[in-house]
Every structure is written in structure tokens, then in C-alpha cells.
Design a protein around this motif. Structure first.
Motif, mmCIF file in Angstrom:
data_model
loop_
_atom_site.group_PDB
_atom_site.id
_atom_site.type_symbol
_atom_site.label_atom_id
_atom_site.label_comp_id
_atom_site.label_asym_id
_atom_site.label_seq_id
_atom_site.Cartn_x
_atom_site.Cartn_y
_atom_site.Cartn_z
ATOM 1 N N THR A 398 0.714 -6.212 0.775
ATOM 2 C CA THR A 398 -0.360 -6.762 1.607
ATOM 3 C C THR A 398 0.026 -8.122 2.179
ATOM 4 O OG1 THR A 398 -2.041 -5.592 0.329
ATOM 5 C CG2 THR A 398 -2.782 -7.475 1.607
ATOM 6 N N MET A 425 -2.474 0.238 6.854
ATOM 7 C CA MET A 425 -3.394 1.183 6.223
ATOM 8 C C MET A 425 -2.747 2.567 6.074
ATOM 9 S SD MET A 425 -7.043 0.145 7.901
ATOM 10 C CE MET A 425 -7.849 -1.375 7.440
ATOM 11 N N TRP A 426 -1.910 2.915 7.026
ATOM 12 C CA TRP A 426 -1.218 4.199 6.959
ATOM 13 C C TRP A 426 -0.328 4.275 5.725
ATOM 14 C CZ3 TRP A 426 -1.544 8.772 9.361
ATOM 15 C CH2 TRP A 426 -0.473 9.674 9.235
ATOM 16 N N ASN A 427 0.265 3.124 5.357
ATOM 17 C CA ASN A 427 1.147 3.059 4.195
ATOM 18 C C ASN A 427 0.394 2.754 2.905
ATOM 19 O OD1 ASN A 427 3.556 3.595 5.602
ATOM 20 N ND2 ASN A 427 3.709 1.460 6.257
ATOM 21 N N LYS A 428 -0.927 2.983 2.915
ATOM 22 C CA LYS A 428 -1.758 2.813 1.722
ATOM 23 C C LYS A 428 -1.705 1.386 1.186
ATOM 24 C CE LYS A 428 -2.495 7.289 1.734
ATOM 25 N NZ LYS A 428 -3.788 7.831 2.206
ATOM 26 N N CYS A 429 -1.524 0.436 2.084
ATOM 27 C CA CYS A 429 -1.471 -0.968 1.702
ATOM 28 C C CYS A 429 -2.673 -1.646 2.357
ATOM 29 C CB CYS A 429 -0.152 -1.583 2.187
ATOM 30 S SG CYS A 429 0.160 -3.222 1.564
ATOM 31 N N PHE A 430 -3.751 -1.732 1.625
ATOM 32 C CA PHE A 430 -5.021 -2.091 2.240
ATOM 33 C C PHE A 430 -5.212 -3.607 2.322
ATOM 34 C CE2 PHE A 430 -5.635 2.158 0.506
ATOM 35 C CZ PHE A 430 -5.991 2.829 1.672
ATOM 36 N N THR A 880 -10.353 4.534 9.058
ATOM 37 C CA THR A 880 -9.872 4.601 7.666
ATOM 38 C C THR A 880 -11.020 4.382 6.714
ATOM 39 O OG1 THR A 880 -9.302 2.246 7.810
ATOM 40 C CG2 THR A 880 -7.570 3.844 8.270
#
Length: 880
Positions: A398, A425-430, A880
Motif C-alpha cells: 500500500t 485494487m486489482w492487485n488486492k492491495c487496498f 470495487t
């Protein structure tokens, strides 16, 4: 040998080898199934450790059931040992299950105090303060008397949660509970006071420890106090503690010296800190401890913060020789120092060196460099660095994405920022609160208040905690848009409701938020007050600003030089110099040191009032106090001296600037050139121009200033010579008032010189405004030199025709560049004197002739294009 004995031996053998935990577990269950087998006390914790190491956690519940089949006393003792083992392994919830089973299964026998101690200690480590309170209450209910060790754990929990007063009360009651405070009790409380910045109270405890209880302080307690006083800048008290430590038979160790070195670096006394490190390294006679990695890292960080790059580089070489770069922490200090000082290329080399020496860069290492690249606007390089870290097996987090997002938002590249957010967000890093604050600041900066409010609402919906930074961004945005009253309302509300004070700014749960939770997480700070006070002063509401300042001080928020400078700037701007000086003396009285900006504001105000002697006195005051003079200080003085006609004195300031290693800038030379020209001392002005050129480079702005000064005073030939010399030096003709020069030459009947300028600009490859030909053509026409006028007209038309046909070939409009650029930069003729030429009608037929040529090459129309609608930042939140 009976069957049970053989099984026990087999179990112990397998336990010692620990090669097959499943077999051990089966053997143990088989043993417990024998009615004659009595479980040894050490067996249960032994099996528990094996199960935990083998990650057979579920089998612990089966173990619990098997233990219950044993006789009551064996069962109770075994369950206590299992609970302690499970707790120490970090499985707190399972340990609590065992504990509750003991409490319920043996109501007439309270658990031993040492079990409570283990559970309390683990709860504290796991940051579960609610369990600490619950367990202590259970002790009281069960009638278990706490030990000193128990109460020390409780005090540590209270200190860590900021409940110092409660910790002190518990400490005072220890003798009443039959527990005598020991050195650890004092150490816990002293550490708590030091951590909260109350060093004086901590020192009183040290005296009480020695005099009232006869306890001898250990090295840790002394180091804690010395570190506290060093951080508070109270070096003399720290030195006295060191002497007291020695008198007590304790030698200061490397931790003691590291505290001293760190405090000196924080105070900017890096040279003094470096001397201590050198003594530790080389002076064996003083019997000082040898520096460790922390010593070197602290010193290196201090050198870089101070900008002492040569000394830092020498220390790096020394650390290399002594093998100090074996861990990533030292490399990170080095990387951060290089990035802070703009040495980004060197930082990238350090990363490569780390990889080459087998020291894997951490995510923090990469983020240091990426953040530095983003802050310098080198966003493509930051992207390259992200690819490098991926190739080396480290995924962006992040913080990585937030740095990149901040870089694009700072550049105003909203589309690219959207892409970063989408990729993140695509890489699951919110995003976290920091990320959202970056976006919020960007939206407010662009005046997108509606989008900012929507983002606040979405932050609430997604569960992001709104912190003080969030509130400060909103307060800043409101101040910039003139909504000062709303900003003040939010500021006041933060003391009661915390972040919920944002209210209708997107936070609709103001009445639903627990005040205590909200307050602890989001309180107004110095930035909050500084922002509003600055806004009030700019709006002329200085009385309200002063009242808010008083409220801030009453809230125990210490003002800094920034907030004092805000008031000084207001008073100076409005000519209230005496009020500004009262603020200066007040800030000195309150222990807030004025800085260079403080004095620059006052010097500027005095200069505007022509009080040069007072200005010089103020500069001497700066020197006496060790406050550095910068370019603005000197330029203010130069301007005042020039305005007063003391140009020679102003010139002497240049020598002082250079001796002080403050290099003059263009403004310094502009003021001197104008002053000398005003006195008609053109020789001195040109000498200053040459000096300025040698220091600042061939800056067109200085030469153009000199050219205009010549023209305004009728020195047309001097201006002409200056312009030709500037073009010979390769300066950009487009930055000069060449059209004014040509007109003045023609007015003074210097047509040949004007023609030479035009010819030189053509020969040297400049494209310039075609209207520049007209004064010369008109002048030749009035002389009757029709042939020469026609030749110039043809040259003008040839130039226009060439540019027009080139434009037609490319089927595009000209870029709107300034005239006078080299020929490879195409120019647009809109908005210049050429339009005036086209509308002239002097009967010469020139206008019609030109229009026909223009219509052939220009005015081809433009091609419309349909743009795909770009997504806004908030759209990604919806998706998302």
C-alpha cells in the motif's frame, strides 16, 4: 518389564527424537487408555509443545479431554501446566479456554498466581488490555493474592495505555497488598513517565527509589532517564545522571552513549556527536564503550539530515571496512540519507550493491527510493523501480502505491492517478487512510469539493478511520475557499467528537460515534490551528486569529515559529511594524526561536519604510544569534539600498554574499542593473551584467533588462550592440524585446542597423514575427527607396509562404510558441502584431497580396476528434 513401562520408554525416546509427532501422540493416547497409568506432571506440557510445533493444534482439545479422565489432583495440575504452555506459545484464546475449564472444574481451588501471571503477561504482549483487567478482577474474586510480579505486569499495561495516574495509584497501594516494590516496579513506572515526556517526575521516582526503599537503580533505569532528558534537550541534567550513575558503581555503556549521540544529532549538533563517536572508536585511555551498529546508524542519519555529505560518505567507507553493512537496517539508513539529499542515482546503486552482496532489500528499502523518485517528479523511473522490485520477488504494498499516487496527484495527472488506484485494487492491495488522504488533498486542491465530500462518505462506508490529517485537509480546503467559519466549527467539534466533527462534510454519524474513541484518535494539533489562523489573518480577521491563538495555548498546544510568522507577516504587510516586533519579542520570551523567515519578514517591512539603519541592525542581530542569512535577506537589503540611492553600498553586499556562500540570483543583479541605469551609470550596469552572466549563466532576462534600460533612455545603438552580442552568444532572441528595438532604430533613422538585425535573425535560423519587417519597409518607403522596400516585402512573403506551406503539408495548426525561437520550433501567428498587418490598408496593395498567399497555405480547418470518457477517481470505488 511391564507393558506400561515399555510404552513410557518408547514415548520418551520418540519425544526426544521428535521425528514423528503423530506417533508420539498415538503412544500418549494409548498410555492414557490404561487404567493403571498415572500421568506424570511433566508429560502434559511436553506433549503440548510437540503438538504445537507440529501445528496439530486441534489435538490439544483431545488432550484436554484425556487429562480430565485422570485423578482430580493430577488432572488439575496437568491442565494448569498445559494452559501455561499454550499461552506462552501465543495461543491465548486456547489458553483462556483451558483456564475457564480449570475455574469451572475446580470451584473450590483457585488457580495459582503463577498461571494468572502468565496469562496477564501474554495478554499484555498481545495488546489485549481488556483481558488484563478481566483477569485481575477474577484474581480478586478467586481470592488469589497478587505478587509483586503480578502488579508489575498490571502497571506495565497501564503505562502502555497511557493510564499513568492509575499506574501510580497501583504502585502506591503495593505495600497495602503485601507486595514491596522492587527495582522492576520503579523501572516500569519511570519508563512510563519518560515515555510521556515527564522526565522530572521520573527523576523524583529515582530519588524515592534510593532514599525511601533502599533499592539500587540498574543500568536500564539510568539509560531510560538519560535518554528521556536527552530527547527533551536537557543535556545538563543528562550529564548529571551519567555522573550519578558512575558514582553508583555503574559504567555508562554503549546504550548510554547512543542516547547522547542521538540527542545531539536531533539538536543539530552533529559535529559534537561525531567527536564523541571518534573518541569511542579511537581513545582507549578514556575507557569508553566501543560503538555498535546503532551508534554508526544514528551518526550516519544525523550527518545526512544536516546535509554533511562528504562526512557521511567518509563514515560509509569506514562502516564498510568494519563490516557494518551486514544487515538491511544499515543500508536503509544509507538509502534514506541519499534520497533526502537528492542523490537518487547513488541510491539506486546502493540497491544494486545490496543485492550483489546478498543482503535482500526489504519493501521499506524499495519504498524509500520510490518515494524519493516520486517527490522529484521522476515518475517513469519510479515505475521502473517497481518493476525491479517485482523481478526480485518483492511485491508492492500500500505504501508503494501511495507514493506513486501522491507523485501523480502532485503533478496534476489525474488520469494516471486513476490508473494507479485501479492497479492497486486489482492487485488486492487496498488503500489505507494515508492513501485516501492523498486523494482527498488532490480533490480539494483542484477545487472538486463535491467529489471530496463523496470520498469522505466512501471512506466512512469502507470503514477507514478518519484521522487528524484527514480533518486538517478538510480544514485547509475550507480556509482556501473562504469558509472559515465552517473550518472553526469543525476545529471546535474535534475536541468533543473527534473526526465526527466533520458532520455534513461527508460524515453523517456524528451522534453515533463513541466520543472517547473518536477523541483519542482524532484531536486538533498545531497544523489545525496554524491553518485557520493563517486563513483568518489573510482575511483581515486578525482579532479572531489572536483569540484562537490564546485558546490553542490554553489547550496545551505549544506554538511554533510558523504560527508566529503568520502574525508577523500580517502586521508587516499592513505596515504595523511595531506590532510585528512585539510578536517577535513575545515568541522569544515564550522560548520559541525565531528563524530566517521571521527576520526576513521584518527586514522587508523596514525596507518598505526606508529604515535602512534598522534593517542593518536586525541583520547584525541575526548574525549574533547564529540565524543564517539567505538570498531573500540580502535581496531585501539590496533593494532598500537601491531605492535609497545607495547603489555602491548595494554592490558591496554582493561580496559579503559570496563570502557567506550565499550566491546571488537573477533578482540580485536585476535590482543593481536598474539602479545603475537609473543613475545613468551604464558602464557600472554592464559590469554588473557581466558578473551576473558569469554567476547565473547567459540568462536572457538580464540582457533583455539591460536592452530595455538602454531603449528607455535613448541609447538605441548601445541596445543594438547588446542584442547582436547576445545573439552571437547563442541566447534566445525570442526572450528579447527585438520588435521594440527595431521600431526605435527606425524612429532614429537607423534603417540599415534594423535591416541587419532582421537579416541576422534569418541567417541564424530564428523564426520571428513577420510584423517586424513593417517598420523597416515603412521607413524605406518614406525615403523613397521603393526597390529596397519591395525586396524586404518579398523576403517577408517568402518567409510567410514557407511556413504556411509547411503547415499545410503537416495538416495541423502551429504550436503556440513564442516568436524568436530557433527555426525547428514552429510558431503560431495568432495574437501578435501580424494580425495588425493583415488589417492595414495603406493603399500599397500589400494586404491583398498577403491575404492571397495566406489563403493558399493557412485556414485549412481542423479535424474534430471524439474522446473516450475517462473514469474519475471515485468510479473505481464503485467498481470495487
Amino acid at each position: 518389564m511391564d507393558k506400561t513401562t515399555r510404552l513410557v520408554k518408547a514415548l520418551l525416546n520418540n519425544t526426544n527424537s521428535n521425528t514423528n509427532p503423530s506417533l508420539t501422540w498415538r503412544l500418549f493416547k494409548h498410555l492414557l487408555s490404561s487404567p493403571s497409568f498415572k500421568l506424570p506432571i511433566h508429560f502434559a506440557p511436553l506433549i503440548t509443545r510437540i503438538l504445537i510445533r507440529a501445528k496439530m493444534v486441534q489435538e490439544i482439545d483431545q488432550l484436554h479431554q484425556l487429562i480430565l479422565l485422570q485423578p482430580l489432583e493430577i488432572s488439575r495440575v496437568s491442565m494448569i501446566e498445559v494452559a501455561k504452555t499454550v499461552a506462552k506459545s501465543g495461543l491465548l484464546d486456547k489458553a483462556l479456554f483451558q483456564f475457564r475449564s480449570i475455574r469451572g472444574g475446580f470451584p473450590n481451588q483457585a488457580p495459582p498466581v503463577h498461571l494468572y501471571n502468565v496469562l496477564l503477561e501474554v495478554s499484555l504482549k498481545e495488546n489485549r488490555p481488556e483481558l488484563v483487567s478481566e483477569l485481575y478482577r477474577d484474581m480478586m474474586v478467586a481470592g488469589v493474592s497478587p505478587e509483586t510480579y503480578t502488579l508489575n505486569i498490571l502497571m506495565g499495561s497501564m503505562c502502555d495505555s497511557g493510564r499513568l495516574e492509575d499506574a501510580q495509584k497501583l504502585f502506591d497501594k503495593m505495600p497495602l497488598k503485601g507486595c514491596r516494590p522492587n527495582e522492576y516496579s520503579f523501572g516500569i513506572l519511570i519508563r512510563g513517565y519518560c515515555k510521556s515526556g515527564r522526565g522530572v517526575r521520573a527523576l523524583e521516582l529515582l530519588d524515592e527509589m534510593e532514599e525511601g526503599f533502599g533499592c539500587s537503580p540498574n543500568q536500564v533505569i539510568y539509560n531510560t532517564l538519560i535518554s528521556c532528558f536527552c530527547k527533551e534537550g536537557r543535556i545538563d541534567e543528562a550529564e548529571k545522571l551519567v555522573e550519578r550513575m558512575r558514582a553508583g558503581g555503574l559504567c555508562p555503556d554503549v546504550v548510554t552513549f547512543n542516547s547522547r549521540i542521538s540527542s545531539l544529532c536531533d539538536a543539530g549538533k552533529v559535529g559534537e556527536a561525531f567527536s564523541i563517536v571518534e573518541d569511542m572508536r579511537e581513545n582507549d585511555e578514556l575507557e569508553l564503550p566501543k560503538p555498535d551498529v546503532i551508534t554508526f546508524n544514528t551518526m550516519l542519519e544525523g550527518l545526512y539530515i544536516k546535509g554533511m555529505l562528504n562526512e557521511a560518505e567518509a563514515l560509509v567507507d569506514s562502516m564498510r571496512r568494519e563490516g557494518m553493512f551486514a544487515k538491511v537496517e544499515s543500508y536503509n539508513v544509507w538509502l534514506l540519507g541519499l534520497v533526502r539529499n537528492g542523490k537518487l542515482l547513488e541510491a539506486r546503486f546502493v540497491l544494486k550493491e545490496m543485492i550483489g552482496k546478498g543482503v535482500s532489500p526489504s519493501i521499506y528499502s524499495y519504498n524509500i527510493v520510490i518515494d524519493g523518485l516520486c517527490k522529484q517528479g521522476m515518475l517513469s523511473d519510479a515505475r521502473t523501480m517497481m518493476n525491479l522490485m517485482r523481478n526480485n520477488g518483492t511485491l508492492p504494498d500500500t505504501v508503494t502505491y501511495s507514493c506513486l499516487l501522491h507523485g501523480y496527484c502532485s503533478k496534476g495527472k489525474v488520469y494516471e492517478a486513476n490508473n494507479v488506484l485501479h492497479e492497486m485494487m486489482w492487485n488486492k492491495c487496498f488503500p489505507n487512510t494515508f492513501t485516501c488522504n492523498i486523494l482527498l488533498h488532490s480533490l480539494w486542491k483542484k477545487g472538486k469539493t463535491t467529489e471530496a465530500e463523496k470520498l469522505l462518505q466512501k471512506m466512512n462506508e469502507r470503514g477507514y478511520s478518519l484521522d487528524t490529517v484527514t480533518c486538517n485537509i478538510i480544514i485547509s480546503g475550507l480556509c482556501k475557499t473562504g469558509k472559515l467559519d465552517k473550518a472553526i466549527e469543525i476545529l471546535d467539534g474535534m475536541w468533543i467528537h473527534g473526526s465526527a466533527a466533520l458532520g455534513d462534510m461527508g460524515n453523517s454519524y456524528i451522534r453515533l460515534v463513541d466520543d472517547s474513541v473518536s477523541k483519542n484518535g482524532c484531536m486538533p494539533d498545531l497544523v489545525s490551528y496554524s491553518t485557520i489562523i493563517d486563513g483568518l489573518c489573510k482575511a483581515g480577521r486578525v482579532d479572531e486569529a489572536r483569540k484562537l491563538f490564546i485558546k490553542m495555548v490554553q489547550k496545551n498546544i505549544t506554538p511554533d515559529s510558523v504560527i508566529y510568522n503568520t502574525f508577523i507577516h500580517y502586521y508587516c504587510k499592513n505596515g504595523k511594524t511595531s506590532s510585528a516586533f512585539r510578536v517577535l519579542r513575545d515568541m522569544e520570551k515564550k522560548g520559541c526561536d525565531p528563524n530566517t523567515r521571521t527576520y526576513n519578514l521584518l527586514i522587508w517591512a523596514l525596507g518598505n519604510q526606508g529604515k535602512i539603519d534598522e534593517t542593518l541592525n536586525l541583520m547584525n542581530e541575526m548574525k549574533d544569534k547564529g540565524i543564517p542569512l539567505d538570498i531573500f535577506t540580502y535581496n531585501n537589503l539590496i533593494n532598500s539600498l537601491c531605492e535609497d540611492g545607495r547603489t555602491e553600498d548595494a554592490t558591496s553586499i554582493l561580496d559579503e554574499m559570496l563570502q557567506s556562500r550565499v550566491f546571488p540570483n537573477i533578482s540580485s543583479f536585476r535590482m543593481l542593473i536598474k539602479a545603475f541605469c537609473k543613475d545613468c551609470n551604464f558602464a557600472a550596469a554592464q559590469e554588473v551584467l557581466e558578473i551576473g552572466t558569469s554567476i547565473c549563466g547567459h540568462k536572457e532576462v538580464l540582457h533583455d533588462l539591460m536592452l530595455n534600460e538602454f531603449l528607455s533612455r535613448g541609447k538605441v545603438l548601445e541596445a543594438n550592440n547588446l542584442f547582436i552580442a547576445a545573439m552571437d552568444r547563442g541566447l534566445d532572441a525570442g526572450s528579447f524585446s527585438y520588435k521594440d528595438l527595431i521600431k526605435e532604430l527606425c524612429k532614429n533613422d537607423k534603417l540599415e542597423e534594423a535591416r541587419k538585425i532582421l537579416q541576422k535573425m534569418i541567417n541564424d535560423g530564428f523564426e520571428f514575427d513577420p510584423a517586424s519587417f513593417m517598420p523597416v519597409i515603412d521607413g524605406l518607403g518614406k525615403r523613397g527607396n521603393k526597390h529596397e522596400a519591395d525586396e524586404l516585402t518579398d523576403k517577408m512573403m517568402e518567409m510567410v509562404s514557407g511556413q504556411g506551406s509547411e503547415d499545410k503539408g503537416h495538416h495541423k495548426r502551429y504550436d503556440q510558441k513564442k516568436f524568436g525561437q530557433r527555426r525547428h520550433r514552429k510558431d503560431d501567428f495568432s495574437g501578435n502584431d501580424w494580425q495588425t498587418v493583415l488589417h492595414r490598408d495603406d493603399g500599397s496593395g500589400l494586404v491583398g497580396k498577403v491575404l492571397k498567399r495566406v489563403q493558399k497555405g493557412w485556414g485549412q480547418g481542423n479535424v474534430s476528434s471524439i474522446r473516450i470518457k475517462k473514469k474519475d477517481i471515485l468510479d473505481y470505488w464503485e467498481e470495487t
